[in-house]
Design a protein around this motif. Structure first.
Motif, short mmCIF file in Angstrom:
data_model
loop_
_atom_site.label_atom_id
_atom_site.label_comp_id
_atom_site.label_asym_id
_atom_site.label_seq_id
_atom_site.Cartn_x
_atom_site.Cartn_y
_atom_site.Cartn_z
N UNK A 10 0.83 -1.21 0.00
CA UNK A 10 0.00 0.00 0.00
C UNK A 10 0.86 1.25 0.00
N UNK A 11 1.89 1.30 0.86
CA UNK A 11 2.75 2.48 0.94
C UNK A 11 3.53 2.69 -0.35
N UNK A 12 4.01 1.61 -0.95
CA UNK A 12 4.74 1.71 -2.21
C UNK A 12 3.83 2.21 -3.33
N UNK A 13 2.60 1.71 -3.37
CA UNK A 13 1.64 2.16 -4.39
C UNK A 13 1.31 3.64 -4.21
N UNK A 14 1.08 4.06 -2.98
CA UNK A 14 0.79 5.47 -2.72
C UNK A 14 1.97 6.37 -3.11
N UNK A 15 3.19 5.91 -2.83
CA UNK A 15 4.37 6.68 -3.21
C UNK A 15 4.48 6.80 -4.73
N UNK A 16 4.17 5.73 -5.43
CA UNK A 16 4.25 5.77 -6.90
C UNK A 16 3.24 6.77 -7.46
N UNK A 17 2.05 6.83 -6.88
CA UNK A 17 1.07 7.83 -7.31
C UNK A 17 1.59 9.24 -7.03
N UNK A 18 2.14 9.45 -5.84
CA UNK A 18 2.63 10.78 -5.45
C UNK A 18 3.77 11.24 -6.36
N UNK A 19 4.60 10.31 -6.81
CA UNK A 19 5.74 10.64 -7.67
C UNK A 19 5.33 10.76 -9.14
N UNK A 36 0.20 14.58 -6.72
CA UNK A 36 1.13 15.61 -6.26
C UNK A 36 0.42 16.95 -6.15
N UNK A 37 -0.39 17.27 -7.13
CA UNK A 37 -1.13 18.53 -7.12
C UNK A 37 -2.05 18.62 -5.90
N UNK A 38 -2.77 17.56 -5.62
CA UNK A 38 -3.71 17.55 -4.49
C UNK A 38 -2.98 17.63 -3.16
N UNK A 39 -1.97 16.79 -2.97
CA UNK A 39 -1.27 16.80 -1.69
C UNK A 39 -0.51 18.10 -1.48
N UNK A 40 0.08 18.66 -2.53
CA UNK A 40 0.78 19.94 -2.41
C UNK A 40 -0.18 21.07 -2.09
N UNK A 41 -1.33 21.08 -2.76
CA UNK A 41 -2.32 22.14 -2.51
C UNK A 41 -2.81 22.11 -1.06
N UNK A 42 -3.07 20.91 -0.56
CA UNK A 42 -3.51 20.80 0.83
C UNK A 42 -2.38 21.11 1.80
N UNK A 43 -1.21 20.55 1.54
CA UNK A 43 -0.06 20.74 2.44
C UNK A 43 0.37 22.19 2.54
N UNK A 44 0.29 22.93 1.44
CA UNK A 44 0.69 24.33 1.45
C UNK A 44 -0.24 25.19 2.31
N UNK A 45 -1.45 24.70 2.54
CA UNK A 45 -2.42 25.48 3.32
C UNK A 45 -2.32 25.19 4.82
N UNK A 46 -1.60 24.17 5.20
CA UNK A 46 -1.49 23.82 6.62
C UNK A 46 -0.34 24.62 7.23
#
Length: 179
Positions: A30-39, A68-78
């Motif tokens: 699961x973690x490897x798959x999520x990382x591949x999506x993020x990259x 990456x777009x989704x996680x960056x957009x959320x992360x930048x707001x925290x």
């Protein structure tokens, strides 16, 4: 001297238990798959079996890295907006806590923590001793692919034990830290 892995609660027993938890195939997949999506490298859709090489090249070029777009957009707001502790209960918060946050480099560390939790759905933070350089605690964001914790059932926010595995390329050593 062999490590006792049979005595429940012993360091060897915890080490063995934590290694099994860290190496859990379902979790690591699961973690490897999520990382591949993020990259931006998710599994390619199937199709065009007769022209696999050309199809794969097309799919790689056509990928849009929404993860990456989704996680960056959320992360930048925290962003922390202030600190309030038992020491200082006025509206501006505790200035000393803010100074400690800055000395510890938490702007960068917290951004890493947020990025990892948005990518993997979990992450760990290790708070160590005070740095002689900054006078603030050493705080590290930990990649969940290389660390795992065993939550206390009575107090789930607390860990009974944790295991961190790292590779030191300078000494060519694998190391395991049991907490």
């Amino acid at each position: 001297m062999p490590i006792d892995v049979q005595q429940a609660g012993s360091p060897g027993w915890w080490l063995r238990r934590m290694f099994f938890m860290l190496g859990n195939q379902k979790r690591q997949t699961r973690l490897t798959r999520l990382r591949s999506y993020r990259r931006g490298d998710p599994p390619a859709p199937s199709g065009a079996e007769g022209a696999r090489e050309v199809y794969d090249a097309f799919v790689r070029k056509a990928r849009l890295n929404l993860a990456e777009l989704i996680t960056s957009a959320l992360g930048d707001r925290i962003q922390p907006t202030g600190f309030q502790t038992g020491v200082d209960d006025d509206e501006t918060g505790d200035e000393e806590a803010g100074k400690m946050w800055r000395r510890a480099g938490m702007d960068v560390t917290s951004a890493n923590v947020h990025d990892m939790v948005l990518t993997y759905g979990e992450t760990y933070v290790i708070v160590g001793p005070r740095s002689q350089l900054t006078g603030a605690p050493i705080v590290t964001a930990e990649d969940p692919r290389f660390i795992v914790g065993d939550p206390d059932p009575a107090e789930p926010m607390m860990l009974r034990a944790a295991l961190k595995v790292v590779y030191d390329d300078t000494t060519d050593e694998d190391r395991a830290y049991l907490y």
